[in-house]
Structure formats: C-alpha cells, structure tokens
Design an enzyme around this catalytic site. Structure first.
Site, short mmCIF file in Angstrom:
data_model
loop_
_atom_site.label_atom_id
_atom_site.label_comp_id
_atom_site.label_asym_id
_atom_site.label_seq_id
_atom_site.Cartn_x
_atom_site.Cartn_y
_atom_site.Cartn_z
CG HIS A 1 103.17 87.82 33.71
ND1 HIS A 1 104.26 88.64 33.57
CD2 HIS A 1 103.41 87.04 34.78
CE1 HIS A 1 105.14 88.35 34.53
NE2 HIS A 1 104.65 87.40 35.27
CG ASP B 1 103.94 87.19 42.08
OD1 ASP B 1 105.11 86.99 41.72
OD2 ASP B 1 102.94 86.95 41.37
#
Length: 292
Positions: A181, A82
């Site tokens: 995020h 990721d």
C-alpha cells in the site's frame, strides 16, 4: 446500467483474463472523475469507500449523493467497502447501500479470519451483497505515503488460499504477491509463480491491493497470471496533487480560483483512470449476464 455487485462485474474476468480497476473516492470530485472516466471509455468500474474515511466522517449526506451518482451511471458501477476492519463496519456499509464489501481479517490467525469472514459472507449474501476477503498481508498501512517494501514472509500461501475460499465461500480473494500500500521502496516484482499456483487452486476472482507505482509490465504479468481486480488509489491522489501544484506554478500572478484547482485535479484523476483501464485490459460489461 448503474449499480451491480462485485460478483457480477467480475463475472467474465477469469475466463477472458482481464482486470477491473477499483478506485477509492474521498469526495464528490473524485467520484465524478472516476465515473466519468468509466462512462467515456464505456467500461465497468469499481468505486471504493476506504474504511478509514468511513471511520472519520459522517457519510449520511455524502453517501446519498454517491448512491445517486452510481445509479445514474451509464456503465456498471460496483460500490465497494475497502478494508472493512470488523463485522460492524461491514454491516454499516451494507445498510448504507454498498453492493460489495471487503472484510480484511488478514492480521488475524487464519482460522479466526475464516470464522469472521464466514459470518460476513452469510449476512452479506442474504442481502445480495458480494464479499471480498484477504489472506497474506500487503505491506504498509492503507492511505499512508510512507515507502515500504514487500515482505515475502507475509505472502499468501496457495494452500491457505484454497482452504480459506472453501471454508468461507467468498466471492473474491485479495492476495499478497509482491505489492505494498502507498509508495514502494525498491523495485516491485510480482511473484507470478506463486500467483499461478493460487489460481490453479482457487476458482474465484483474485484481487491485487497496492497497485499504485507498479510498472506497466508488472501489472500485465499479474493479470496474465490470474489477477482480476486491481485496487489503485495512491497514484490517483499523487496525480491530483501534481496537477494542482502545476496549476499554481503556471498562474502568472500567483492567484488561482479554487475551481481551477478542482478542475485540474478532476482531469488528472480521470486521465489516470483511463490509462490504468487500458493497462488492465478491462472489457465492456456483458449486459446479458444480468438477465440470466
């Protein structure tokens, strides 16, 4: 079933309009909770190693255990890097055993992002590894708990998305359409009109980063309008901490064995993943796809 690539695990997601959950793991406890949830539900799962964890730790011993657990899984598991920040990070992940990698060049000018991504795709595909990339920008640094708002000026342009995919031949594209995020500041809202336009121009799976904290109806809207992979981590981490705190508070003497805390966090993570899988509408993997 064991390890599969991102391209394989998402192969029916566009046609059948569902998403597969992608969950970051930071230790063996998280890994086991994620895979157990998938096995108990009989559903595929994407297990992610965040790049910031890769940079801070020697993963040689941990990665050996991680790969072994993925291979022994009774459901399809994609092991995914990721937010790889460089070509070198991506190559390290491929050599480590990842079946999928994300190169995040979203902070670069688009043509530079295309150039590096194309290089990543060429190397990864030669190794049978899938590639995810990103254009547009999802607010707040990955792994942080600071609250932030989505910045519409950084949303993904449908025209840029089509150009990027055509030039790079990536297997999945992360888009910025209203998430952040970490923790949201304000009320999150998916730009479904923009998402529709991107989907009409792009034929590969689309990825939603910053899934934690998004209301259920917004998840469902995002998936209905074209999202096929959802990244979800902060929500897992916060639920694990909540369970640990509750276990400590419930102890009559104030004394708790470490294993009780570990088991509490494990159960919380597993239950959260199962809940998200239902929201994502994830379907069982078609085994026939691997033998065609």
């Amino acid at each position: 079933m064991g390890l599969v690539t991102l391209k394989e695990i998402l192969s029916e997601s566009i046609e059948k309009k569902y998403a597969v959950g992608a969950f970051d793991t930071l230790d063996d406890n998280f890994t086991e909770a994620i895979i157990e949830a998938a096995e108990e539900e009989g559903l595929p799962v994407i297990l992610m190693i965040p790049n910031f964890f890769w940079e801070k730790n020697d993963l040689s011993f941990y990665f050996t255990r991680l790969l072994d657990r993925c291979r022994r899984a009774t459901v399809p598991v994609c092991l995914h890097l990721d937010h790889g920040r460089s070509f070198e990070d991506v190559m390290k992940a491929i050599h480590g055993g990842c079946t999928s990698v994300m190169f995040d060049g979203s902070a670069l000018p688009i043509e530079e992002n295309i150039a590096v991504t194309r290089k990543v795709v060429e190397a990864a595909h030669a190794c049978g590894v899938s590639v995810e990339a990103e254009i547009g920008h999802v607010a707040s640094p990955e792994g942080e708990l600071q609250a932030s708002e989505a910045d519409e000026t950084m949303y993904t342009s449908p025209e840029d998305a089509a150009h990027f995919v055509q030039q790079t031949q990536v297997d999945a594209l992360a888009v910025a359409v209203g998430t952040v995020h970490g923790i949201y500041k304000g009320t999150p809202k998916i730009d479904t009109r923009r998402l529709d336009e991107i989907r009409s121009r792009v034929s590969i799976p689309l990825v939603l980063h910053g899934g934690s904290g998004l209301p259920e109806e917004e998840f469902r809207a995002a998936i209905a309008h074209g999202i096929n992979k959802v990244n979800f981590f902060t929500g897992l981490s916060l639920e694990a901490v909540k369970a640990i705190r509750q276990t400590l508070d419930d102890a009559p003497t104030g004394k708790v064995h470490y294993i009780e805390l570990k088991e509490a966090s494990h159960t919380a993570v597993k239950n959260t993943i199962k809940h998200q899988m239902k929201i994502f509408g994830t379907l069982p993997f078609n085994r026939k796809l691997l033998v065609q």
